[in-house]
Design a protein around this motif. Structure first.
Motif, short mmCIF file in Angstrom:
data_model
loop_
_atom_site.label_atom_id
_atom_site.label_comp_id
_atom_site.label_asym_id
_atom_site.label_seq_id
_atom_site.Cartn_x
_atom_site.Cartn_y
_atom_site.Cartn_z
N CYS A 86 40.75 38.00 36.71
CA CYS A 86 41.53 37.07 35.90
C CYS A 86 42.97 37.58 35.83
O CYS A 86 43.22 38.78 35.85
N SER B 68 44.66 37.80 33.31
CA SER B 68 44.79 38.68 32.14
C SER B 68 44.56 40.14 32.52
O SER B 68 45.15 41.04 31.91
N HIS C 131 36.69 41.28 33.13
CA HIS C 131 36.02 40.61 32.01
C HIS C 131 35.48 39.25 32.43
O HIS C 131 35.44 38.32 31.62
N GLU C 132 35.11 39.12 33.71
CA GLU C 132 34.39 37.92 34.17
C GLU C 132 33.18 38.44 34.94
O GLU C 132 33.13 38.42 36.16
N CYS D 156 35.42 33.83 31.75
CA CYS D 156 36.69 33.83 31.01
C CYS D 156 37.51 32.60 31.37
O CYS D 156 37.81 31.77 30.52
ZN ZN Z 1 40.47 36.33 31.56
#
Ligand code: ZN
Ligand code: NAP
Length: 335
Positions: A41, A43, A63-64, A150
């Motif tokens: 991501c 992020s 975080h995916e 996410c």
């Molecule tokens: Zn993300």
């Protein structure tokens, strides 16, 4: 001793390096997951570069996450070993505040992001509170579903929460990881969908994903031409934009919802807001309840990420391609 091996960043903007750590005893509320896939991501890029000033080094980004439960803590009743689950931006919350109690855990002040102050998914394993490990419907392929955890929820939640429906005219700004899933979900909600992009070579694919119209935002006057056209604009762009032009592109009572994080924030004049009774809002990922619902909707409406697969060990190559806006449309690391 158990050990988790991954790729960590040790300083702002640095390359990812092999890293291992001992996570200690599994807590009663936790599950341990063997990771098969992890999306990249934007992020993660912001965190690697410390754009938000919150990164704590060294840390493993990611975080995916999709993987298989390999251990459950003593208090965990909802999951069992062998189950396939997904984990998104959030790994834990307090569980007792007013927001957690009403199913809005993503608004909890004690929310623990999966890779801030913790180690995330560019790794072989991860541990999270069982409440944030979401079972994945069997029809969804792990590689295509990881980015939903996410990116997908971040575009699904605002479309849902702002009541997008068949009469809605929706614009998705920025057709990257989030945006290409935003087009698909907006279409699933029945809206008339316009893609706004700086990359004119994305027009054909944006339309295949469900966009009815395509606006090349590099064309002079492109935003003026669509003034007064949209009920809902969802910005997924991580760069500064002409926000007044987007506000003016809204119909009366329309909303500009910001999920991308531009460096200078959102600068707007008061009059386009006042005159058209328009609104600006933001939206952060989504709760476990919304993740369950979003995955179910994705399974039934065939929403999935278009991916570029990289071996986990090649995570630096994936990060470099995301930074250059070359990925079509989400890089996914595979173990
Ligand atoms: Zn993300
Ligand atoms: P991404 O895959 O890099 O996509 C971003 C897209 O924005 C690009 O593909 C590009 O689309 C457009 N873009 C990039 N640079 C631009 C520029 N200079 N001017 C105009 N458009 C530009 O990123 P992502 O993973 O979708 O994430 C996007 C943003 O959302 C990031 O800031 C990320 O941190 C944020 N995010 C927020 C949440 C939340 O909870 N609110 C959750 C996840 C991510 P075109 O080629 O079509 O122009």
């Amino acid at each position: 001793m158990s050990e988790i091996q991954g790729l960590a960043v040790h300083a702002a903007g640095a390359q990812l390096l092999p890293y291992k750590f001992d996570p200690g005893d599994l807590q009663p509320n936790e599950v341990e997951i063997r990771i098969s896939h992890c999306g990249v991501c934007h992020s993660d890029i912001h965190l690697i570069d410390n754009d938000w000033g919150v990164s704590k080094y060294p840390f493993i980004p990611g975080h995916e996450i999709v993987g298989t439960v390999i251990a459950v803590g003593g208090d965990v009743r909802s999951l069992s070993v062998g189950q396939r689950v997904g984990v998104g931006w959030q790994a834990d919350s307090c569980g007792i505040c007013e927001w957690c109690r009403q199913g809005d855990e993503h608004l909890c002040a004690q929310s623990q992001p999966t890779c801030i102050g913790r180690n995330g998914g560019y790794a072989d394993k991860v541990r999270v509170s069982s409440r944030f490990a979401i079972p994945v419907p069997g029809v969804l392929e792990s590689e295509n579903v990881a980015p939903l955890l996410c990116g997908g929820i971040t575009v699904y939640s605002p479309l849902r929460n702002h009541g997008v429906r068949p009469s809605s005219r929706v614009g998705v700004i920025g057709i990257g990881g989030l945006g290409h899933m935003g087009i698909q979900f907006a279409r699933a909600f029945g809206a008339e969908v316009t893609a706004f992009s700086t990359s004119k070579d994305k027009e054909k694919e944006a339309k295949e994903l469900g966009a009815h119209h395509f606006v090349n935002t590099r064309d002079t006057g492109a935003l003026k031409k669509v003034a007064g056209s949209f009920d809902f604009l969802l910005s997924t762009v991580s760069a500064d934009q002409d926000w007044n032009a987007y506000l003016t592109a809204l119909r009366p009572k329309g909303t500009l919802c910001v999920v991308g994080v531009p460096p200078s924030g959102i600068q707007v004049q008061a009059f386009p807001l006042i005159a058209g009774q328009r609104a600006i809002s933001g939206s952060p990922t989504g709760s476990p309840r919304d993740l369950h619902e979003m995955l179910d909707v994705a399974a039934r409406h065939n929403v999935k990420a278009i991916t570029e697969r990289f071996a986990m060990a090649k995570a630096n190559d994936a990060v470099a391609r995301v930074k250059k806006n070359q990925v079509r449309y989400r890089a996914v690391l595979a173990n």
